[in-house]
Structure formats: structure tokens, C-alpha cells
Design a protein around this motif. Structure first.
Motif, PDB file in Angstrom:
ATOM      1  N   GLY A 174       0.809  -1.211   0.000  1.00 48.03           N
ATOM      2  CA  GLY A 174       0.000   0.000   0.000  1.00 48.03           C
ATOM      3  C   GLY A 174       0.844   1.264   0.000  1.00 48.03           C
ATOM      4  N   GLY A 175       0.298   2.326  -0.593  1.00 52.24           N
ATOM      5  CA  GLY A 175       0.979   3.613  -0.593  1.00 52.24           C
ATOM      6  C   GLY A 175       0.834   4.318   0.749  1.00 52.24           C
ATOM      7  N   GLY A 176       1.831   5.120   1.096  1.00 49.02           N
ATOM      8  CA  GLY A 176       1.788   5.851   2.353  1.00 49.02           C
ATOM      9  C   GLY A 176       0.953   7.118   2.244  1.00 49.02           C
ATOM     10  N   GLY A 177       0.495   7.631   3.403  1.00 50.43           N
ATOM     11  CA  GLY A 177      -0.250   8.875   3.420  1.00 50.43           C
ATOM     12  C   GLY A 177       0.641  10.063   3.107  1.00 50.43           C
ATOM     13  N   GLY A 178       0.038  11.108   2.509  1.00 48.62           N
ATOM     14  CA  GLY A 178       0.792  12.310   2.185  1.00 48.62           C
ATOM     15  C   GLY A 178       1.226  13.058   3.443  1.00 48.62           C
ATOM     16  N   SER A 179       2.390  13.684   3.381  1.00 50.45           N
ATOM     17  CA  SER A 179       2.959  14.345   4.555  1.00 50.45           C
ATOM     18  C   SER A 179       2.208  15.624   4.924  1.00 50.45           C
ATOM     19  N   ARG A 180       2.340  16.019   6.165  1.00 53.47           N
ATOM     20  CA  ARG A 180       1.686  17.210   6.693  1.00 53.47           C
ATOM     21  C   ARG A 180       2.450  18.467   6.289  1.00 53.47           C
ATOM     22  N   TYR A 181       1.809  19.610   6.480  1.00 52.66           N
ATOM     23  CA  TYR A 181       2.475  20.897   6.324  1.00 52.66           C
ATOM     24  C   TYR A 181       2.481  21.566   7.697  1.00 52.66           C
ATOM     25  N   PRO A 182       3.626  21.590   8.391  1.00 53.29           N
ATOM     26  CA  PRO A 182       3.663  22.035   9.785  1.00 53.29           C
ATOM     27  C   PRO A 182       3.129  23.454   9.979  1.00 53.29           C
ATOM     28  N   GLY A 183       2.306  23.582  11.014  1.00 61.33           N
ATOM     29  CA  GLY A 183       1.830  24.888  11.419  1.00 61.33           C
ATOM     30  C   GLY A 183       0.707  25.455  10.588  1.00 61.33           C
ATOM     31  N   TYR A 184       0.199  24.703   9.668  1.00 61.02           N
ATOM     32  CA  TYR A 184      -0.904  25.210   8.847  1.00 61.02           C
ATOM     33  C   TYR A 184      -1.938  24.110   8.702  1.00 61.02           C
ATOM     34  N   ASN A 185      -3.196  24.458   8.826  1.00 62.88           N
ATOM     35  CA  ASN A 185      -4.265  23.461   8.766  1.00 62.88           C
ATOM     36  C   ASN A 185      -4.545  23.026   7.328  1.00 62.88           C
ATOM     37  N   SER A 186      -3.764  22.109   6.899  1.00 59.42           N
ATOM     38  CA  SER A 186      -3.992  21.457   5.608  1.00 59.42           C
ATOM     39  C   SER A 186      -3.569  20.000   5.751  1.00 59.42           C
ATOM     40  N   GLY A 187      -4.270  19.099   5.068  1.00 60.12           N
ATOM     41  CA  GLY A 187      -4.017  17.676   5.240  1.00 60.12           C
ATOM     42  C   GLY A 187      -3.439  17.007   4.006  1.00 60.12           C
ATOM     43  N   GLY A 188      -2.633  15.989   4.244  1.00 57.02           N
ATOM     44  CA  GLY A 188      -2.103  15.185   3.148  1.00 57.02           C
ATOM     45  C   GLY A 188      -3.123  14.149   2.692  1.00 57.02           C
ATOM     46  N   GLY A 189      -3.014  13.718   1.469  1.00 55.20           N
ATOM     47  CA  GLY A 189      -3.928  12.716   0.942  1.00 55.20           C
ATOM     48  C   GLY A 189      -3.619  11.322   1.444  1.00 55.20           C
ATOM     49  N   GLY A 190      -4.635  10.472   1.531  1.00 54.89           N
ATOM     50  CA  GLY A 190      -4.431   9.077   1.921  1.00 54.89           C
ATOM     51  C   GLY A 190      -3.787   8.276   0.805  1.00 54.89           C
ATOM     52  N   GLY A 191      -3.036   7.254   1.175  1.00 56.27           N
ATOM     53  CA  GLY A 191      -2.376   6.407   0.183  1.00 56.27           C
ATOM     54  C   GLY A 191      -3.327   5.407  -0.448  1.00 56.27           C
ATOM     55  N   GLY A 192      -3.017   4.975  -1.666  1.00 55.26           N
ATOM     56  CA  GLY A 192      -3.829   3.975  -2.362  1.00 55.26           C
ATOM     57  C   GLY A 192      -3.485   2.561  -1.932  1.00 55.26           C
ATOM     58  N   GLY A 193      -4.475   1.676  -1.993  1.00 49.58           N
ATOM     59  CA  GLY A 193      -4.244   0.274  -1.639  1.00 49.58           C
ATOM     60  C   GLY A 193      -3.605  -0.504  -2.780  1.00 49.58           C
ATOM     61  N   GLY A 194      -2.878  -1.547  -2.440  1.00 49.15           N
ATOM     62  CA  GLY A 194      -2.249  -2.395  -3.449  1.00 49.15           C
ATOM     63  C   GLY A 194      -3.260  -3.258  -4.182  1.00 49.15           C
ATOM     64  N   ALA A 195      -2.936  -3.676  -5.390  1.00 51.67           N
ATOM     65  CA  ALA A 195      -3.798  -4.544  -6.186  1.00 51.67           C
ATOM     66  C   ALA A 195      -3.655  -5.999  -5.732  1.00 51.67           C
ATOM     67  N   TYR A 196      -4.594  -6.825  -6.182  1.00 55.65           N
ATOM     68  CA  TYR A 196      -4.581  -8.270  -5.942  1.00 55.65           C
ATOM     69  C   TYR A 196      -4.503  -8.988  -7.286  1.00 55.65           C
ATOM     70  N   ALA A 197      -3.700 -10.059  -7.355  1.00 58.08           N
ATOM     71  CA  ALA A 197      -3.600 -10.860  -8.580  1.00 58.08           C
ATOM     72  C   ALA A 197      -3.518 -12.338  -8.211  1.00 58.08           C
ATOM     73  N   ARG A 198      -4.092 -13.195  -9.078  1.00 54.24           N
ATOM     74  CA  ARG A 198      -4.089 -14.637  -8.799  1.00 54.24           C
ATOM     75  C   ARG A 198      -4.006 -15.438 -10.081  1.00 54.24           C
ATOM     76  N   THR A 199      -3.170 -16.478 -10.055  1.00 50.52           N
ATOM     77  CA  THR A 199      -3.171 -17.515 -11.086  1.00 50.52           C
ATOM     78  C   THR A 199      -3.345 -18.844 -10.368  1.00 50.52           C
ATOM     79  N   ASN A 200      -4.381 -19.577 -10.714  1.00 52.71           N
ATOM     80  CA  ASN A 200      -4.727 -20.789  -9.973  1.00 52.71           C
ATOM     81  C   ASN A 200      -3.763 -21.942 -10.195  1.00 52.71           C
ATOM     82  N   SER A 201      -3.093 -21.970 -11.337  1.00 54.67           N
ATOM     83  CA  SER A 201      -2.184 -23.084 -11.608  1.00 54.67           C
ATOM     84  C   SER A 201      -0.969 -22.601 -12.396  1.00 54.67           C
ATOM     85  N   VAL A 202       0.133 -22.453 -11.696  1.00 49.10           N
ATOM     86  CA  VAL A 202       1.403 -22.112 -12.326  1.00 49.10           C
ATOM     87  C   VAL A 202       2.233 -23.387 -12.399  1.00 49.10           C
TER      88      VAL A 202
END
Length: 297
Positions: A74-102
Motif C-alpha cells: 500500500g501507498g503511504g499517506g501524504g505528509s503534513r504541512y507544519p503549522g498550517y491546517n492542511s491535510g495530506g492525501g491518503g495512500g492507495g491500496g495495493g492490487a490483488y492478482a491470482r493464477t490458480n495453476s502455475v
């Protein structure tokens, strides 16, 4: 009297008849090879790798195919900006993949990578390089002076490789003046990961990881890390740090082929399949001997 013995001679007394000869006997010995006689039981073996790392997996004896499931980091959350009320964005989740028979060959080694947790972008999880790939989640954008960070994108289907399933990760949510955005959930075995819609992290789907909550100035708290496997981290806010993404995951499931060998005694003229003795082995091409005999043997 043994097989094929002649009958006894007649006596000197008139009318005496000689004995009947013993029936002939045939004994056949065969050697055959057993290839794909498989013992399908419910005791499949599962190996799970949940630490960010790269390595080589050795294919166990008797294994010719393996089910591979992968979750990107998963991606990490965006960093803060010290001393000012603004927020970093949330990180995206990782994908899922499957092969039933390799298809694999016992005794050989196969390279794998378990995707790292992101402080920015996460890491992709791979099996046999490009055999199976689960793409990483993107890190959330940092906050700036009067600028809210955008949420990171989830791992994409297009960047993932899997014959039987490819499910994207969910996106993180954008930051706000009072809080960081929530992290997106990772893709699951049956569906795309959930995207965050506010400061709380996205809920987990089946076999996926949840996103972490964003930092908050209202209820003072730092951003949470994403939940395994592959959840995105919550964004930071002013004096509160962001959360990291969660490590990816690799899951291998396989069933060793069990070959049988033994001696089969077949009666003649009426076959008898009793008293069979079998020995199990994981080695192919095991010799099996069959013996045919008469009922009088």
C-alpha cells in the motif's frame, strides 16, 4: 504334483484308470510406470510471505503446479504541512492478482518479491518476475501552504498480471484543513478494493486490507498505517504525521502428487484383486509389478 505334471499311470488291475494331470500354470511379471495417479486429499500446503523481502522459493518434491496469490504494497499517506491546517492525501491500496495453476518443476527455485510498505509509493509483489504481479498503491500527495494533498491511486489492473483474477486497489481520499485523507483498501480475492470517502480509512473487502485513518486536528491523532495486506496509509495533518502503507503479501498453495506402487496378484482363470499392497511416494515413474497365476498356485 506341480504345474503341468502328468497323471499317474493305470494299475495292472483290469479297469483301473490313471490319475488326471495337474492343470498348467502361467506366471506373468510386468513392470509399469505410474505417472499421474494423484491422491486428492484436503491437506493442501500453504506458504505465506508477509515481510517485505525478495528471495527464492524451492519447489518441494512431488509438486508440479502451484496456486499463486499476490497483494501489492500500500501507498503511504501524504505528509503534513507544519503549522498550517492542511491535510495530506491518503495512500492507495495495493492490487490483488491470482493464477490458480502455475506449472513448476520440483527442486527448482523461483524468485519472488513481497512489496514493501510505502512511505510514498508501495512496492509490487511478484512471483517469477513477471509470472504473477500485484501492482503497488501510490502514495498520497503532501499538504502545502493552503493546499490539500490529493489521495493516492490504488494499484491498477493494467500493471498487474494474473490469469484468473486481477483486482485493483482502492484510492485514498484527499486531505482537508482539519484532517488527512483516509487510505484506500487493497484489492481482494473477489473484488476491487474500497476507496476512502473521507478521513476514515476504507473498509477491507474479502481477503483484502483496510486503509488507515487520516490524521485529525479535531481529535488529535496521527495518520494510521494501512492494514495488511496492502492497505493504504492515512494522510498527515499540520502537527500530525501520516501513516505508512501496509506490506504486500504472497500466498502459495500446492498439493504434492502422491504416486502409488505395489504388487498385484491376479488369479487365473478368475481374477482376484485382493491382498494388494501399495506404497506411496512423491516420486514419479515408480515401478509396479503385476503377477498372474492360476487358482491352483
Amino acid at each position: 504334483s506341480g504345474p503341468g505334471g502328468g497323471g499317474g499311470g493305470g494299475g495292472t488291475v483290469v479297469g483301473c484308470i490313471g490319475g488326471t494331470g495337474y492343470a498348467g500354470q502361467i506366471k506373468l511379471t510386468y513392470t509399469i510406470r505410474v505417472y499421474d495417479i494423484v491422491n486428492f486429499d484436503s491437506n493442501a500446503t500453504t506458504e505465506t510471505f508477509t515481510t517485505a523481502s525478495s528471495g527464492n522459493w524451492t519447489v518441494p518434491a512431488g509438486v508440479s503446479s502451484v496456486k499463486v496469490e499476490a497483494w501489492g504494497g500500500g501507498g503511504g499517506g501524504g505528509s503534513r504541512y507544519p503549522g498550517y491546517n492542511s491535510g495530506g492525501g491518503g495512500g492507495g491500496g495495493g492490487a490483488y492478482a491470482r493464477t490458480n495453476s502455475v506449472t513448476v518443476v520440483q527442486g527448482t527455485t523461483i524468485a519472488y518479491v513481497v512489496g514493501a510498505a510505502g512511505s510514498g509509493n508501495g512496492g509490487s509483489t511478484t512471483f517469477n518476475s513477471t509470472g504473477v504481479v500485484a501492482a503497488f498503491g501510490t502514495g498520497g500527495s503532501p499538504a502545502g501552504y493552503g493546499i490539500e494533498g490529493a489521495g493516492g491511486a490504488g494499484g491498477t489492473v493494467g500493471a498487474s498480471i494474473g490469469v484468473d483474477a486481477r483486482n485493483a486497489g482502492g484510492s485514498g481520499y484527499a486531505g482537508n484543513g482539519w484532517y488527512g485523507g483516509g487510505g484506500g483498501g487493497s484489492g481482494g480475492s473477489d473484488s476491487t478494493g474500497n476507496s476512502a470517502t473521507d478521513q476514515p480509512g476504507a473498509a477491507a473487502v474479502t481477503n483484502g486490507g483496510a486503509g488507515g485513518n487520516g490524521a485529525s486536528a479535531i481529535t488529535p491523532s496521527s495518520g494510521q498505517s494501512g492494514y495488511s495486506p496492502g492497505g493504504g496509509g492515512g494522510g498527515g495533518q499540520s502537527n500530525y504525521d501520516p501513516g505508512a502503507g501496509a506490506v504486500g503479501k504472497l500466498k502459495l498453495t500446492y498439493q504434492p502428487r502422491t504416486y502409488i506402487s505395489g504388487v498385484m496378484d491376479i488369479g487365473i482363470p478368475v481374477p482376484s484383486w485382493t491382498n494388494l499392497s501399495f506404497v506411496t511416494t512423491t516420486q514419479a515413474n515408480t515401478a509396479v509389478t503385476l503377477k498372474a497365476r492360476s487358482a491352483n498356485n
